[in-house]
Design a protein around this motif. Structure first.
Motif, short mmCIF file in Angstrom:
data_model
loop_
_atom_site.label_atom_id
_atom_site.label_comp_id
_atom_site.label_asym_id
_atom_site.label_seq_id
_atom_site.Cartn_x
_atom_site.Cartn_y
_atom_site.Cartn_z
N GLY A 124 -49.54 4.88 -47.78
CA GLY A 124 -48.37 5.72 -47.59
C GLY A 124 -48.22 6.36 -46.24
N ILE A 125 -49.03 5.98 -45.29
CA ILE A 125 -48.94 6.56 -43.95
C ILE A 125 -48.23 5.56 -43.04
N PRO A 126 -47.01 5.88 -42.62
CA PRO A 126 -46.22 4.94 -41.81
C PRO A 126 -46.67 4.95 -40.35
N PHE A 127 -47.77 4.26 -40.07
CA PHE A 127 -48.35 4.29 -38.73
C PHE A 127 -47.37 3.86 -37.64
N ALA A 128 -46.54 2.86 -37.91
CA ALA A 128 -45.59 2.40 -36.90
C ALA A 128 -44.60 3.51 -36.55
N LEU A 129 -44.11 4.22 -37.55
CA LEU A 129 -43.19 5.32 -37.32
C LEU A 129 -43.87 6.46 -36.56
N VAL A 130 -45.11 6.76 -36.91
CA VAL A 130 -45.87 7.81 -36.22
C VAL A 130 -46.05 7.44 -34.75
N LEU A 131 -46.39 6.19 -34.47
CA LEU A 131 -46.57 5.76 -33.08
C LEU A 131 -45.27 5.82 -32.29
N VAL A 132 -44.15 5.46 -32.91
CA VAL A 132 -42.85 5.57 -32.24
C VAL A 132 -42.55 7.04 -31.93
N GLY A 133 -42.81 7.93 -32.89
CA GLY A 133 -42.58 9.36 -32.68
C GLY A 133 -43.42 9.90 -31.53
N ILE A 134 -44.69 9.52 -31.48
CA ILE A 134 -45.57 9.96 -30.39
C ILE A 134 -45.05 9.43 -29.06
N SER A 135 -44.61 8.19 -29.04
CA SER A 135 -44.07 7.60 -27.80
C SER A 135 -42.84 8.35 -27.32
N VAL A 136 -41.95 8.70 -28.24
CA VAL A 136 -40.74 9.45 -27.88
C VAL A 136 -41.11 10.82 -27.33
N LEU A 137 -42.05 11.51 -27.98
CA LEU A 137 -42.48 12.82 -27.49
C LEU A 137 -43.10 12.72 -26.10
N LEU A 138 -43.93 11.71 -25.87
CA LEU A 138 -44.52 11.51 -24.54
C LEU A 138 -43.45 11.22 -23.50
N LEU A 139 -42.46 10.42 -23.86
CA LEU A 139 -41.37 10.10 -22.93
C LEU A 139 -40.59 11.37 -22.58
N ILE A 140 -40.32 12.21 -23.55
CA ILE A 140 -39.61 13.47 -23.30
C ILE A 140 -40.45 14.37 -22.39
N ALA A 141 -41.75 14.48 -22.68
CA ALA A 141 -42.63 15.33 -21.86
C ALA A 141 -42.69 14.82 -20.42
N ILE A 142 -42.81 13.53 -20.25
CA ILE A 142 -42.86 12.96 -18.89
C ILE A 142 -41.53 13.19 -18.17
N SER A 143 -40.42 13.05 -18.89
CA SER A 143 -39.10 13.28 -18.29
C SER A 143 -38.94 14.73 -17.85
N ILE A 144 -39.39 15.67 -18.67
CA ILE A 144 -39.30 17.09 -18.31
C ILE A 144 -40.14 17.37 -17.07
N ILE A 145 -41.35 16.87 -17.03
CA ILE A 145 -42.22 17.06 -15.87
C ILE A 145 -41.60 16.45 -14.62
N PHE A 146 -41.04 15.25 -14.75
CA PHE A 146 -40.39 14.58 -13.62
C PHE A 146 -39.19 15.38 -13.12
N LEU A 147 -38.36 15.88 -14.03
CA LEU A 147 -37.18 16.65 -13.64
C LEU A 147 -37.58 17.97 -12.96
N ARG A 148 -38.63 18.60 -13.44
CA ARG A 148 -39.12 19.83 -12.78
C ARG A 148 -39.63 19.56 -11.39
N GLN A 149 -40.27 18.43 -11.23
CA GLN A 149 -40.77 18.07 -9.89
C GLN A 149 -39.61 17.78 -8.94
N LEU A 150 -38.53 17.17 -9.46
CA LEU A 150 -37.36 16.90 -8.61
C LEU A 150 -36.69 18.20 -8.17
N ARG A 151 -36.65 19.21 -9.03
CA ARG A 151 -36.03 20.48 -8.71
C ARG A 151 -36.80 21.20 -7.63
N LYS A 152 -38.12 21.03 -7.58
CA LYS A 152 -38.94 21.69 -6.57
C LYS A 152 -38.75 21.08 -5.21
N VAL A 153 -38.30 19.86 -5.15
CA VAL A 153 -38.16 19.18 -3.86
C VAL A 153 -36.86 19.47 -3.21
#
Length: 171
Positions: free
Chosen positions: A142-171
């Motif tokens: 009952g543990i949907p590993f594929a869905l969990v991995l997609v969710g983790i990937s989306v969260l990582l993508l959002i975190a990387i995007s936020i970090i990238f956008l903050r770095q662009l604002r500093k420049v």
């Protein structure tokens, strides 16, 4: 009771289509079925993605098992601490079947599993000469590993995007 060889719980193939487990000197194939999802004919072994009716069938890949009996017990995780420490109280019995014989029928166990957790099958092989070998095989239900991995990937993508956008604002 004697034991003709104890084997490790995680030996064998880790693929979903075929899972091999060695009990004593006999190699067995465990196939699980759930009949749900996009591919209802898919075989499972270590990971059953759905809740509901779950069937685990056992047969041999090479040996003639005529006259050999198998006791099957379905277990559910009882204690995380027990599981980590490999303690006796790690699992509780969900269902236990009397000895089944390969020569008379397909050896299997089924249950309507409704709780996401770690489960195990305890196999006890009874040889014609009276010797007994045991093996315990753990799996997830009952543990949907594929869905969990997609969710983790989306969260990582959002975190990387936020970090990238903050770095662009500093420049």
């Amino acid at each position: 009771m004697t034991s003709f060889e104890s084997s490790l719980a995680h030996e064998g193939s880790h693929g979903n289509d075929e899972c091999l487990v060695t009990v004593g000197n006999i190699e067995l194939r465990l196939n699980g079925y759930q009949f749900k999802g996009r591919d209802p004919d898919k075989h499972y072994c270590r990971h059953f993605p759905h809740l509901g009716q779950t069937i685990i069938k056992i047969d041999s890949t090479t040996a003639d098992l005529t006259g050999i009996g198998v006791e099957l017990t379905l277990l559910k995780r009882n204690s995380w601490k027990g599981l980590i420490l490999n303690a006796e109280d790690a699992f509780t019995v969900v269902k236990q079947l009397p000895i089944q014989y390969f020569s008379k029928q397909v050896v299997s166990i089924d249950s309507d599993i409704q709780v996401r957790d770690i489960y195990a099958i305890k196999l006890r092989m009874h040889a014609v000469d009276g010797k007994i070998a045991e093996q315990q095989f753990s799996f997830f239900v009952g543990i949907p590993f594929a869905l969990v991995l997609v969710g983790i990937s989306v969260l990582l993508l959002i975190a990387i995007s936020i970090i990238f956008l903050r770095q662009l604002r500093k420049v």
